[in-house]
Write a protein that holds these residues in place. Structure first.
Motif, PDB file in Angstrom:
ATOM      1  N   ARG A 170       9.416   2.500  -5.933  1.00 17.58           N
ATOM      2  CA  ARG A 170       9.943   2.399  -4.576  1.00 17.58           C
ATOM      3  C   ARG A 170       8.811   2.321  -3.470  1.00 17.58           C
ATOM      4  NH1 ARG A 170       9.994   4.781   0.204  1.00 17.58           N
ATOM      5  NH2 ARG A 170       8.803   6.576  -0.619  1.00 17.58           N
ATOM      6  N   PHE A 171       7.750   2.768  -3.863  1.00 13.67           N
ATOM      7  CA  PHE A 171       6.674   2.636  -2.767  1.00 13.67           C
ATOM      8  C   PHE A 171       5.592   1.587  -2.988  1.00 13.67           C
ATOM      9  CE2 PHE A 171       2.603   4.102  -0.868  1.00 13.67           C
ATOM     10  CZ  PHE A 171       3.034   3.995   0.641  1.00 13.67           C
ATOM     11  N   GLY A 172       5.321   1.630  -4.380  1.00  5.87           N
ATOM     12  CA  GLY A 172       4.302   0.723  -4.790  1.00  5.87           C
ATOM     13  C   GLY A 172       4.591  -0.703  -5.180  1.00  5.87           C
ATOM     14  N   ALA A 173       5.819  -1.092  -5.655  1.00  9.42           N
ATOM     15  CA  ALA A 173       6.148  -2.261  -6.015  1.00  9.42           C
ATOM     16  C   ALA A 173       6.856  -3.059  -5.232  1.00  9.42           C
ATOM     17  CB  ALA A 173       6.993  -2.263  -7.311  1.00  9.42           C
ATOM     18  N   SER A 174       7.028  -2.530  -4.080  1.00  8.66           N
ATOM     19  CA  SER A 174       7.581  -3.322  -2.795  1.00  8.66           C
ATOM     20  C   SER A 174       6.696  -4.520  -2.026  1.00  8.66           C
ATOM     21  CB  SER A 174       8.207  -2.515  -1.564  1.00  8.66           C
ATOM     22  OG  SER A 174       8.612  -3.099  -0.601  1.00  8.66           O
ATOM     23  N   THR A 175       7.091  -5.316  -1.992  1.00 12.18           N
ATOM     24  CA  THR A 175       6.068  -6.472  -1.450  1.00 12.18           C
ATOM     25  C   THR A 175       6.038  -6.478   0.010  1.00 12.18           C
ATOM     26  OG1 THR A 175       8.080  -8.128  -1.142  1.00 12.18           O
ATOM     27  CG2 THR A 175       6.953  -8.141  -3.058  1.00 12.18           C
ATOM     28  N   GLY A 176       6.837  -5.575   0.652  1.00  5.53           N
ATOM     29  CA  GLY A 176       6.810  -5.320   2.149  1.00  5.53           C
ATOM     30  C   GLY A 176       6.397  -3.947   2.375  1.00  5.53           C
ATOM     31  N   ALA A 177       5.951  -3.777   3.744  1.00  2.00           N
ATOM     32  CA  ALA A 177       5.743  -2.261   4.289  1.00  2.00           C
ATOM     33  C   ALA A 177       6.959  -1.745   4.390  1.00  2.00           C
ATOM     34  CB  ALA A 177       5.113  -2.291   5.672  1.00  2.00           C
ATOM     35  N   SER A 208      10.786  -7.190  -1.301  1.00  2.00           N
ATOM     36  CA  SER A 208      11.298  -7.507  -2.643  1.00  2.00           C
ATOM     37  C   SER A 208      10.755  -6.573  -3.570  1.00  2.00           C
ATOM     38  CB  SER A 208      11.422  -9.100  -3.264  1.00  2.00           C
ATOM     39  OG  SER A 208       9.810  -9.341  -3.379  1.00  2.00           O
ATOM     40  N   CYS A 209      11.172  -6.510  -4.704  1.00  3.52           N
ATOM     41  CA  CYS A 209      10.682  -5.656  -5.792  1.00  3.52           C
ATOM     42  C   CYS A 209       9.685  -6.532  -6.516  1.00  3.52           C
ATOM     43  CB  CYS A 209      11.840  -4.970  -6.554  1.00  3.52           C
ATOM     44  SG  CYS A 209      11.094  -4.097  -7.925  1.00  3.52           S
ATOM     45  N   ASP A 210       8.475  -6.595  -6.824  1.00  5.53           N
ATOM     46  CA  ASP A 210       7.566  -7.163  -7.382  1.00  5.53           C
ATOM     47  C   ASP A 210       7.546  -6.924  -8.844  1.00  5.53           C
ATOM     48  OD1 ASP A 210       5.192  -8.139  -8.807  1.00  5.53           O
ATOM     49  OD2 ASP A 210       3.901  -8.519  -6.643  1.00  5.53           O
ATOM     50  N   LEU A 211       8.186  -7.760  -9.700  1.00  5.41           N
ATOM     51  CA  LEU A 211       8.330  -7.293 -11.162  1.00  5.41           C
ATOM     52  C   LEU A 211       6.819  -7.464 -11.814  1.00  5.41           C
ATOM     53  CD1 LEU A 211      11.502  -9.360 -12.186  1.00  5.41           C
ATOM     54  CD2 LEU A 211      11.286  -6.936 -11.469  1.00  5.41           C
ATOM     55  N   GLY A 212       5.992  -7.976 -11.441  1.00  4.17           N
ATOM     56  CA  GLY A 212       4.556  -7.915 -11.874  1.00  4.17           C
ATOM     57  C   GLY A 212       4.164  -6.644 -11.640  1.00  4.17           C
ATOM     58  N   LEU A 213       4.230  -5.863 -10.570  1.00  6.79           N
ATOM     59  CA  LEU A 213       3.528  -4.672 -10.254  1.00  6.79           C
ATOM     60  C   LEU A 213       4.569  -3.464 -11.182  1.00  6.79           C
ATOM     61  CD1 LEU A 213       2.694  -4.732  -6.579  1.00  6.79           C
ATOM     62  CD2 LEU A 213       1.058  -4.444  -8.623  1.00  6.79           C
ATOM     63  N   GLN A 265      14.354  -0.202   2.398  1.00  5.74           N
ATOM     64  CA  GLN A 265      15.127   0.546   1.388  1.00  5.74           C
ATOM     65  C   GLN A 265      16.387  -0.297   0.587  1.00  5.74           C
ATOM     66  OE1 GLN A 265      12.538   2.704   0.009  1.00  5.74           O
ATOM     67  NE2 GLN A 265      11.865   1.658   1.807  1.00  5.74           N
ATOM     68  N   PHE A 266      17.295  -0.600   1.516  1.00  2.00           N
ATOM     69  CA  PHE A 266      18.500  -1.034   0.865  1.00  2.00           C
ATOM     70  C   PHE A 266      18.296  -2.638   0.470  1.00  2.00           C
ATOM     71  CE2 PHE A 266      21.354   1.795   3.721  1.00  2.00           C
ATOM     72  CZ  PHE A 266      20.968   2.824   3.076  1.00  2.00           C
ATOM     73  N   LYS A 267      17.292  -3.261   1.128  1.00  2.03           N
ATOM     74  CA  LYS A 267      17.062  -4.580   0.647  1.00  2.03           C
ATOM     75  C   LYS A 267      16.384  -4.650  -0.622  1.00  2.03           C
ATOM     76  CE  LYS A 267      16.053  -8.852   0.281  1.00  2.03           C
ATOM     77  NZ  LYS A 267      14.831  -9.639   1.266  1.00  2.03           N
ATOM     78  N   LEU A 268      15.606  -3.432  -1.096  1.00  2.00           N
ATOM     79  CA  LEU A 268      14.810  -3.427  -2.104  1.00  2.00           C
ATOM     80  C   LEU A 268      15.825  -2.993  -3.293  1.00  2.00           C
ATOM     81  CD1 LEU A 268      11.605  -1.336  -2.038  1.00  2.00           C
ATOM     82  CD2 LEU A 268      11.942  -3.301  -2.916  1.00  2.00           C
ATOM     83  N   VAL A 269      16.970  -2.072  -2.971  1.00  2.00           N
ATOM     84  CA  VAL A 269      17.948  -1.838  -3.888  1.00  2.00           C
ATOM     85  C   VAL A 269      18.781  -3.007  -4.324  1.00  2.00           C
ATOM     86  CG1 VAL A 269      20.216  -0.734  -4.196  1.00  2.00           C
ATOM     87  CG2 VAL A 269      18.074   0.647  -3.053  1.00  2.00           C
TER      88      VAL A 269
END
Length: 366
Positions: A257-264, A274-279, A344-348
């Motif tokens: 949730r915290f580390g693979a997000s591309t945004g603050a 977004s969720c960075d699938l590489g990370l 958070q909801f955008k990440l979900v």
């Protein structure tokens, strides 16, 4: 600081003579001070002194019982594999009366740890390797404690990652609408309410034994890892205040949730989130490796569920706090908690779009 030097530090079993006590670190919960003592033989020894926040952790004695028992267990495991427990886990410095913490005349609670020399914590990921190293460290924390009787630990914050309970709290905040803000955020409320069934998945799996109850850290941010200054490798998991019974999916999921997000976490432009699938893959690889085959196949396959649910839970908490008038999380601008909830909801939503790819990634490590 003068009071600390004269009244607090002398109560602990430190070596040498106090020469310095200065604020230290970037933590927001406890007051942290680095203490330096000069040794008679020459040189110095340093310690970390903390005033514990008993408005959040209401039972300091139970918290420190957890810390003492877990660190004692970790020291034994680290010694068994030839490691250095003074660097690879926290070392509690008792009071001169032999107690794990001090309650002063003003009613404040204090504790002290040995300072780990030659190591630093990071507030931001510098490279993907940092994220990988943190994953290995938190996975290794799971591995070392895999046989620890999790049920014997106290819940220092009850229902901390109980997503069913968190959803009930969220619904209550919506229904009470004490600030009249619900009408402004109907879309965000709807997003959370539509995912009520999701909030049961991990809780139900723990309840029916589908996944095991484990010792969990529950605050797996990068800055709760100490990185060796010389090797760049993670050596020690710190901040054990929220060590409680739970699921490994909690620790893994909160890191994603915290580390693979591309945004603050409070990014206003949701196009950047977004969720960075590489990370996601880097962390998954490191976490499973660190766990050393202690995870079940079911747990590994459920790792994406952990990522989604910890993100959804956090979003609900931010939104509930916004509805209640921003009484829990510190804000630095109007609608700060609402911005946090939206990220958070955008990440979900992004995880849901990438669900099949996330499942294929974790399948590599089953």
């Amino acid at each position: 600081m003068e009071r600390i030097g004269k009244e607090i530090v002398p109560e602990f079993a430190v070596e040498g003579t106090l020469v310095e006590a200065v604020p230290y670190g970037s933590g927001h919960i406890n007051d942290t001070i680095r203490v330096t003592c000069a040794l008679e033989s020459g040189g110095q020894k340093r310690y970390i002194l903390q005033r514990m926040n008993d408005s959040i952790f209401r039972k300091p004695a139970e918290l420190m019982e957890n810390v003492m028992n877990v660190t004692a267990y970790l020291r034994k495991k680290i010694l068994e594999r030839g490691g250095d427990p003074d660097r690879e886990t926290l070392t509690v410095i008792p009071t001169r009366a032999g107690e794990p913490f001090l309650k002063d005349e003003e009613g404040d609670f204090w504790r002290m740890f040995l300072f780990v020399e030659g190591a630093s914590s990071l507030d931001m990921v510098r490279t993907p390797e940092d994220f990988y190293n943190s994953a290995v460290a938190f996975g290794n924390f799971q591995f070392l404690l895999k046989d620890y009787p999790a049920k014997t630990l106290h819940e220092t914050i009850p229902n901390f990652h109980n997503t069913v309970s968190r959803f009930a709290d969220f619904k209550k905040a919506v229904e009470e609408d004490v600030c009249g803000r619900a009408k402004e955020v109907r879309e965000e409320i709807r997003f959370a309410l539509e995912r009520e069934a999701d909030t049961h998945v991990i809780c139900d799996a723990l309840a029916d034994g589908t996944i095991p109850l484990r010792v969990t850290h529950n605050d797996t941010k990068l800055n709760n890892i100490l990185i060796d200054d010389r090797t760049g490798k993670a050596i020690c998991v710190i901040d054990l205040d929220t060590v409680m019974p739970g699921s490994a999916l909690y620790d893994y999921g909160d890191s994603i949730r915290f580390g693979a997000s591309t945004g603050a976490e409070d990014e206003k432009n949701l196009e950047l989130v977004s969720c960075d699938l590489g990370l996601f893959e880097i962390y998954t690889k490191g976490f499973v490796e660190g766990c050393g085959k202690s995870l079940t196949q079911k747990e590994i396959r459920m790792l994406p569920v952990g990522a989604k649910l910890m993100t959804l839970e956090c979003g609900m908490r931010f939104l509930a706090d916004y509805l209640q008038g921003d009484i829990y999380y510190k804000i630095h601008r109007p609608e700060h908690n609402l911005d946090r909830a939206r990220t958070q909801f955008k990440l979900v939503a992004d995880m849901e779009r990438k669900w099949d790819r996330m499942a294929r990634i974790v399948e590599k490590y089953v």
